[in-house]
Design a protein around this motif. Structure first.
Motif, PDB file in Angstrom:
ATOM      1  N   ILE A  13      45.182  32.167  28.604  1.00  0.00           N
ATOM      2  CA  ILE A  13      45.250  32.858  29.888  1.00  0.00           C
ATOM      3  C   ILE A  13      46.116  34.104  29.784  1.00  0.00           C
ATOM      4  CG2 ILE A  13      46.130  32.677  32.249  1.00  0.00           C
ATOM      5  CD1 ILE A  13      45.282  29.758  32.242  1.00  0.00           C
ATOM      6  N   ALA A  14      47.283  33.942  29.163  1.00  0.00           N
ATOM      7  CA  ALA A  14      48.199  35.075  29.039  1.00  0.00           C
ATOM      8  C   ALA A  14      47.536  36.217  28.266  1.00  0.00           C
ATOM      9  CB  ALA A  14      49.477  34.635  28.343  1.00  0.00           C
TER      10      ALA A  14
ATOM     11  N   TRP B 153      44.793  38.052  30.332  1.00  0.00           N
ATOM     12  CA  TRP B 153      45.309  38.968  31.348  1.00  0.00           C
ATOM     13  C   TRP B 153      46.029  40.146  30.715  1.00  0.00           C
ATOM     14  CZ3 TRP B 153      42.714  38.498  35.413  1.00  0.00           C
ATOM     15  CH2 TRP B 153      42.442  37.288  36.047  1.00  0.00           C
ATOM     16  N   ARG B 154      46.799  39.866  29.681  1.00  0.00           N
ATOM     17  CA  ARG B 154      47.521  40.954  29.016  1.00  0.00           C
ATOM     18  C   ARG B 154      46.569  42.028  28.516  1.00  0.00           C
ATOM     19  NH1 ARG B 154      52.263  41.628  30.295  1.00  0.00           N
ATOM     20  NH2 ARG B 154      53.701  39.883  30.185  1.00  0.00           N
TER      21      ARG B 154
ATOM     22  N   ALA C  35      51.810  32.719  32.769  1.00  0.00           N
ATOM     23  CA  ALA C  35      51.096  31.988  31.725  1.00  0.00           C
ATOM     24  C   ALA C  35      51.939  31.946  30.454  1.00  0.00           C
ATOM     25  CB  ALA C  35      49.742  32.639  31.449  1.00  0.00           C
ATOM     26  N   GLU C  36      52.591  33.057  30.163  1.00  0.00           N
ATOM     27  CA  GLU C  36      53.435  33.083  28.966  1.00  0.00           C
ATOM     28  C   GLU C  36      54.603  32.115  29.085  1.00  0.00           C
ATOM     29  OE1 GLU C  36      54.389  37.173  28.610  1.00  0.00           O
ATOM     30  OE2 GLU C  36      52.475  37.624  27.649  1.00  0.00           O
TER      31      GLU C  36
ATOM     32  N   LEU D 269      44.011  42.988  29.699  1.00  0.00           N
ATOM     33  CA  LEU D 269      43.434  43.762  30.793  1.00  0.00           C
ATOM     34  C   LEU D 269      44.344  44.900  31.223  1.00  0.00           C
ATOM     35  CD1 LEU D 269      40.917  43.621  32.480  1.00  0.00           C
ATOM     36  CD2 LEU D 269      42.072  42.125  34.064  1.00  0.00           C
ATOM     37  N   ILE D 270      45.642  44.740  31.007  1.00  0.00           N
ATOM     38  CA  ILE D 270      46.608  45.702  31.548  1.00  0.00           C
ATOM     39  C   ILE D 270      46.378  47.122  31.049  1.00  0.00           C
ATOM     40  CG2 ILE D 270      49.059  46.313  31.660  1.00  0.00           C
ATOM     41  CD1 ILE D 270      49.649  43.332  31.868  1.00  0.00           C
TER      42      ILE D 270
ATOM     43  N   VAL E 174      47.554  40.827  37.886  1.00  0.00           N
ATOM     44  CA  VAL E 174      47.338  40.534  36.471  1.00  0.00           C
ATOM     45  C   VAL E 174      48.663  40.322  35.741  1.00  0.00           C
ATOM     46  CG1 VAL E 174      46.517  41.519  34.316  1.00  0.00           C
ATOM     47  CG2 VAL E 174      45.110  41.699  36.350  1.00  0.00           C
TER      48      VAL E 174
ATOM     49  N   MET F 209      44.678  49.425  43.114  1.00  0.00           N
ATOM     50  CA  MET F 209      45.044  49.453  41.692  1.00  0.00           C
ATOM     51  C   MET F 209      46.363  48.732  41.492  1.00  0.00           C
ATOM     52  SD  MET F 209      42.777  50.779  39.860  1.00  0.00           S
ATOM     53  CE  MET F 209      43.644  50.819  38.321  1.00  0.00           C
TER      54      MET F 209
ATOM     55  N   ALA G 109      53.309  28.750  28.540  1.00  0.00           N
ATOM     56  CA  ALA G 109      53.019  28.515  27.130  1.00  0.00           C
ATOM     57  C   ALA G 109      54.305  28.120  26.402  1.00  0.00           C
ATOM     58  CB  ALA G 109      52.400  29.754  26.503  1.00  0.00           C
TER      59      ALA G 109
ATOM     60  N   LEU H 121      38.393  42.915  35.986  1.00  0.00           N
ATOM     61  CA  LEU H 121      39.176  41.758  36.424  1.00  0.00           C
ATOM     62  C   LEU H 121      38.276  40.574  36.735  1.00  0.00           C
ATOM     63  CD1 LEU H 121      42.391  41.839  38.242  1.00  0.00           C
ATOM     64  CD2 LEU H 121      40.726  40.327  39.225  1.00  0.00           C
TER      65      LEU H 121
ATOM     66  N   LEU I  68      43.580  48.632  32.890  1.00  0.00           N
ATOM     67  CA  LEU I  68      43.918  48.996  34.266  1.00  0.00           C
ATOM     68  C   LEU I  68      44.717  50.294  34.292  1.00  0.00           C
ATOM     69  CD1 LEU I  68      44.871  45.614  35.985  1.00  0.00           C
ATOM     70  CD2 LEU I  68      42.794  46.944  36.219  1.00  0.00           C
ATOM     71  N   GLU I  69      45.647  50.413  33.351  1.00  0.00           N
ATOM     72  CA  GLU I  69      46.437  51.649  33.294  1.00  0.00           C
ATOM     73  C   GLU I  69      45.502  52.838  33.098  1.00  0.00           C
ATOM     74  OE1 GLU I  69      50.493  50.414  31.798  1.00  0.00           O
ATOM     75  OE2 GLU I  69      49.654  50.251  33.814  1.00  0.00           O
TER      76      GLU I  69
ATOM     77  N   GLN J 103      50.029  36.924  36.666  1.00  0.00           N
ATOM     78  CA  GLN J 103      49.338  35.828  35.994  1.00  0.00           C
ATOM     79  C   GLN J 103      49.751  35.752  34.528  1.00  0.00           C
ATOM     80  OE1 GLN J 103      47.018  33.570  37.122  1.00  0.00           O
ATOM     81  NE2 GLN J 103      47.053  34.277  39.220  1.00  0.00           N
ATOM     82  N   ALA J 104      49.759  36.928  33.874  1.00  0.00           N
ATOM     83  CA  ALA J 104      50.084  36.937  32.448  1.00  0.00           C
ATOM     84  C   ALA J 104      51.503  36.440  32.221  1.00  0.00           C
ATOM     85  CB  ALA J 104      49.927  38.349  31.895  1.00  0.00           C
TER      86      ALA J 104
ATOM     87  N   ALA K 198      47.462  28.008  28.202  1.00  0.00           N
ATOM     88  CA  ALA K 198      48.371  29.014  28.749  1.00  0.00           C
ATOM     89  C   ALA K 198      48.330  30.294  27.920  1.00  0.00           C
ATOM     90  CB  ALA K 198      49.789  28.456  28.806  1.00  0.00           C
ATOM     91  N   ASN K 199      48.327  30.130  26.595  1.00  0.00           N
ATOM     92  CA  ASN K 199      48.263  31.324  25.740  1.00  0.00           C
ATOM     93  C   ASN K 199      46.959  32.070  25.941  1.00  0.00           C
ATOM     94  OD1 ASN K 199      50.710  31.600  24.315  1.00  0.00           O
ATOM     95  ND2 ASN K 199      50.210  29.766  23.134  1.00  0.00           N
TER      96      ASN K 199
END
Lengths: 528, 377
Positions: free
Chosen positions: B359-360, B363-364, A506-507, B366-367, A499, A492, A510, B223, B370-371, A502-503, B356-357
């Motif tokens: 992708i960001a 992934w964001r 990526a930001e 997804l967080i 993740v 986990m 951007a 994921l 995951l929590e 990556q995020a 890029a946005n």
């Protein structure tokens, strides 16, 4: 803080302030943004991760790019609150339940001479490593102890072998390879560093294991200066036939070396004979190990499946990392090409329009180089996150060993059982036969007595073996429980780290591109 | 169509409104594969809309193939020395690639740009060859494929320091641009590769998740799915990058190569002018000699001399015209290129930012999931 440091062994990433010297024609060194003289171009430097850049640009080209700002600094995508098991490299290797710590570090490889070998002129040499331990565990002498010893790789092999014998059924981390080929082929310094690092990782993983960390073997290894007070192995017989390692001390005497007691010798003889009978049996029917615990079998199968998929994912992870590296490199090369173009368009201005183009290209170059750096940092972090996959592949090997211990122990029990049955059958036959020969009775009685003695010894051995087997089963069970929990937490945390990483990057990218889009917005049609 | 072209010429431009103002609008569309096997080729529909009197009517549609465009380019190159003829996309050498959808589309676009640049150039648009190209029915057009020889720099005797600088600039520029274009192309490939590996990674993650039943399994599968989604984004962006960044760079390179051809022409003209001037001088000296000698060859020599003198003057005029046109053209070219590249850079930046946005955000998002997975375990 500003410095030229690269990310080191710690998982926390430092700011990579590789600044480029700004040398605009109008103003001299810009002091507003405190720039540190550039010692290496970001596209040149070799990072501590295993990927190295292949560029060799002219550093004067750096003059055309602006230095990076604080805002573009690396952030950490690792949980500061991760438990000690996940990150064996963390400086505080702490058990979450208590504040016990056992911190090990390895350094300072030194060459030493082998004294006893007189055949080779000058003797053979080997390397030792300084192993420093800091701990507050009681076994080591209480709070705040710190001590060091020198050990060679052979000692580590001994430690590993002894642990395997003493802690059967546990998931014991595997020691580093002997790497005979590498030691010949690699450059000395590189090899020593690689070995040092792998040894450190190994010892730390031992220290992270809740049971192993308290073992006598480990303590002796870490604490006792001079020659390592561990024999290479307890005895040959018990190495081949499992179960003897934990035989009651009254049978075997001290730590396996002293076998004065008659019972001990008998047992040894018995096991030797058993070994011989086993090896001859290989030619015939191999005794089947019948594992009766269905629950266990199921678990084992599921773990095997998990391991296979893990291995596959690990492969794909490697590909992903490679692809990230490649795109970062190409982006950097593109940036460089534009740096050269910018320089070219500013060197000899023949036309008005060149100035505008040069400005545009400089912006593109800056953005591309920044993006390239970001890719590189992203990748260094990605590697660290996904390293957990490789760690678990190693753990699964340890699991395999533990399961082997179990089946070996079961085999011993079953072998002893069948041996007992054989002995009983022989006694029955002898007792049933009446003596027709004069004086035959006495030899028959004597034989029966011998057999009864054998049975006694064998029964004791079987009791031992059964106890051993049960112990190993219990070890398996508790370890599986531990594995499940840790596996869950570790993965986990790994997924989350991946993740977030990556995020985050990526930001940042951007932002870089949005800035460029803004700078070139004058060219947009319809004000897009 | 002029309205949608990136490379709108700064000089005299026909406005779009159809009624009173003169306009000439061309579009290259509908690529169609014709022929079989080795003989196969792509044909395009070239649609001309105009109200210019020299043209046959308000609208004309013809079918043309690549070699016809080459013919047009060659004719213009012959007739309009000194002017930078817009470049053509190159012939593709690789057989397999020749009929890929992407290549065909790229070529169609490039040909469309080519014709429109000609149609919007104040000199070239008056070309008779252009009219022929746009209007002549298929049988009448001679398809002559000829490669313009863009040689290495021929030894030029012009001792004009400004011009030397310009030539050096052009040659160096080509090298730098070619390198940038090479890396741009590689970057496209890298995007595709990253996309592919993200897709493979996602699949592997999902398979691993399938082994686990609990929340961890769910996390893996989320994921994996995200990873596959991003793979698609990357492939899309790769395409955008190719069209909006790499292609303009390539176009720039081609344009510079076209200028090099003009430079070669100028060198030829200069040499010719020099040679003729030299020869004329010799003839003059000879004539004077004969005149002094009162030879009866004087008349003949006089005629020859006059002819030669005319030729020499013509050559000089030709050279001077090339020089003049070249100077005008280069300014126009530079300004045009700044614009073209500015747009390309902007598109590049926008595309990368968009990626890029995307992708960001993916992934964001997804967080929290995951929590939720980890807390519910």
């Amino acid at each position: 803080m500003m410095g030229n440091e690269e990310a080191d062994d710690l998982h926390e990433s430092r700011e990579e302030m590789e600044s480029l010297v700004l040398d605009e024609p109008s103003n001299g060194r810009s002091s507003a943004s405190a720039t540190v003289p550039d010692h290496h171009d970001p596209l040149l430097s070799s990072s501590s991760s295993s990927f190295s850049d292949r560029h060799n640009p002219n550093s004067s080209l750096n003059a055309f790019l602006d230095p990076p700002s604080y805002a573009e600094a690396i952030f950490t995508s690792f949980d500061p609150s991760s438990n000690g098991h996940e990150t064996p490299q963390l400086s505080s290797n702490s058990n979450p339940r208590s504040s016990d710590y056992l911190y090990i570090s390895i350094s300072d490889p030194q060459k030493e001479q082998e004294l006893s070998n007189s055949l080779v002129p000058g003797g053979t040499t080997f390397y030792t490593y300084l192993i420093t331990t800091r701990t507050n565990l009681l076994e080591f002498g209480g709070p705040g102890s710190e001590f060091s010893v020198r050990r060679r790789f052979k000692d580590v092999v001994t430690l590993s072998d002894r642990l395997s014998e003493s802690y059967r059924g546990f998931f014991i981390p595997l020691r580093p390879d002997k790497s005979v080929v590498e030691s010949q082929v690699m450059a000395k310094q590189e090899f020593l560093e690689q070995r040092r690092a792998s040894l450190e990782k190994y010892l730390r993983s031992l220290a992270a294991h809740p049971v192993i960390r308290r073992s006598e073997e480990l303590r002796l290894f870490l604490e006792v200066k001079g020659k390592l007070p561990l024999a290479k192995s307890i005895d040959v017989a018990s190495r081949v036939l499992d179960g003897a390692a934990r035989l009651p001390r009254q049978l075997l005497g001290e730590e396996g070396m002293d076998v004065n007691a008659k019972g001990g010798r008998d047992l040894l003889r018995l096991f030797k004979e058993l070994r011989q009978s086993m090896s001859t049996d290989w030619g015939g029917v191999k005794p089947l190990v019948v594992e009766e615990d269905k629950g266990f079998l199921e678990r084992k199968e599921r773990l095997a499946e998990f391991e296979q998929q893990l291995s596959n994912m690990s492969l794909q992870a490697e590909s992903l990392v490679k692809a990230q590296q490649d795109i970062g490199e190409t982006m950097g090369e593109l940036g460089l090409a534009f740096v050269k173009l910018t320089k070219f368009e500013t060197e000899e201005v023949l036309f008005e329009s060149q100035n505008a183009r040069a400005a545009d290209m400089k912006n593109v170059a800056t953005a591309a180089v920044k993006a390239s750096r970001l890719y590189r940092e992203l990748n260094a972090q990605t590697v660290k996150h996904l390293d957990k996959l490789h760690d678990y592949l190693g753990i699964f090997l340890a699991v395999g060993n533990a399961f082997s211990d179990r089946s070996s122990a079961l085999l011993t029990v079953q072998t002893l059982s069948s041996e007992l049955a054989t002995l009983h059958a022989r006694i029955e036959k002898l007792e049933a036969a009446s003596s027709k020969i004069f004086g035959g009775d006495r030899s028959r009685m004597r034989k029966i007595e011998e057999l009864k003695e054998s049975i006694r010894v064998t029964e004791e051995a079987k009791t031992c073996a059964e106890r051993e087997y049960e112990q190993i089963k219990e070890n398996n069970r508790s370890e599986l429980e531990r594995l499940d929990k840790e596996r869950h937490d570790d993965f986990m945390s790994m997924l989350r780290g991946f993740v977030v990483n990556q995020a985050g990057y990526a930001e940042k990218m951007a932002n870089v591109w949005e800035k460029l889009a803004e700078e070139t917005s004058g060219y947009a049609k319809d004000g897009s | 169509m002029i309205a949608t072209q990136r490379s709108v010429s700064g000089s005299s431009q026909s406005p779009r409104s159809p009624s009173s103002q003169p306009y000439l609008s061309v579009s290259v569309t509908d690529p169609v594969k014709l022929g079989n096997g080795v003989q196969a080729y792509i044909s395009y529909r070239v649609i001309t809309k105009t109200n210019l009197p020299e043209y046959q009517g308000p609208e004309k549609i013809v079918i043309r193939r690549y070699s016809d465009f080459v013919w047009l380019r060659d004719r213009l190159f012959e007739k309009y020395k000194g002017i930078f003829i817009p470049p053509l996309p190159e012939k593709s050498a690789v057989e397999k690639f020749r009929f890929s959808a992407e290549f065909i589309e790229m070529r169609r676009q490039a040909l469309d740009i080519f014709v429109n640049r000609i149609a919007s150039h104040h000199e070239l648009q008056q070309s008779e060859d252009l009219r022929t190209f746009l209007q002549a029915d298929e049988e009448d057009v001679q398809s002559k494929v000829s490669d313009v020889v863009l040689g290495k720099e021929k030894p030029v005797e012009e001792s004009n320091p400004e011009y030397e600088k310009l030539k050096h600039y052009i040659f160096e520029l080509e090298n730098h641009l070619a390198e940038a274009q090479k890396h741009a192309y590689r970057l496209v490939k890298r995007h595709r590769e990253l996309g592919q590996s993200l897709s493979d990674f996602g699949k592997a993650v999902k398979l691993l998740g399938a082994c686990e039943g609990n929340s961890l399994g769910k996390a893996f599968s989320e994921l994996g799915t995200k990873s596959e989604t991003l793979s698609v984004k990357l492939q899309k962006e790769a395409h955008q990058l190719l069209m909006n960044f790499e292609e303009p760079l390539k176009d720039y390179v081609r344009a510079v190569q076209s200028i090099k051809a003009t430079i070669a022409e100028r060198a030829n003209a200069f040499r010719r002018q020099c040679e003729l001037a030299e020869t004329t001088k010799l003839k003059e000296i000879n004539l004077n000699k004969l005149t002094l000698m009162r030879s009866d060859k004087v008349g003949e020599a006089e005629i020859e001399y006059q002819e030669l003198k005319a030729e020499s003057e013509e050559a000089t005029r030709m050279f001077e015209m090339i020089v003049r046109l070249m100077n005008e053209e280069i300014v126009r070219f530079q300004e045009q290129k700044t614009l073209d590249m500015g747009i390309a850079f902007h598109e590049f930046a926008k595309g990368q930012a968009r990626l890029a946005n995307g992708i960001a955000n993916a992934w964001r998002s997804l967080i929290p999931k995951l929590e939720a997975c980890s807390s519910s375990s």
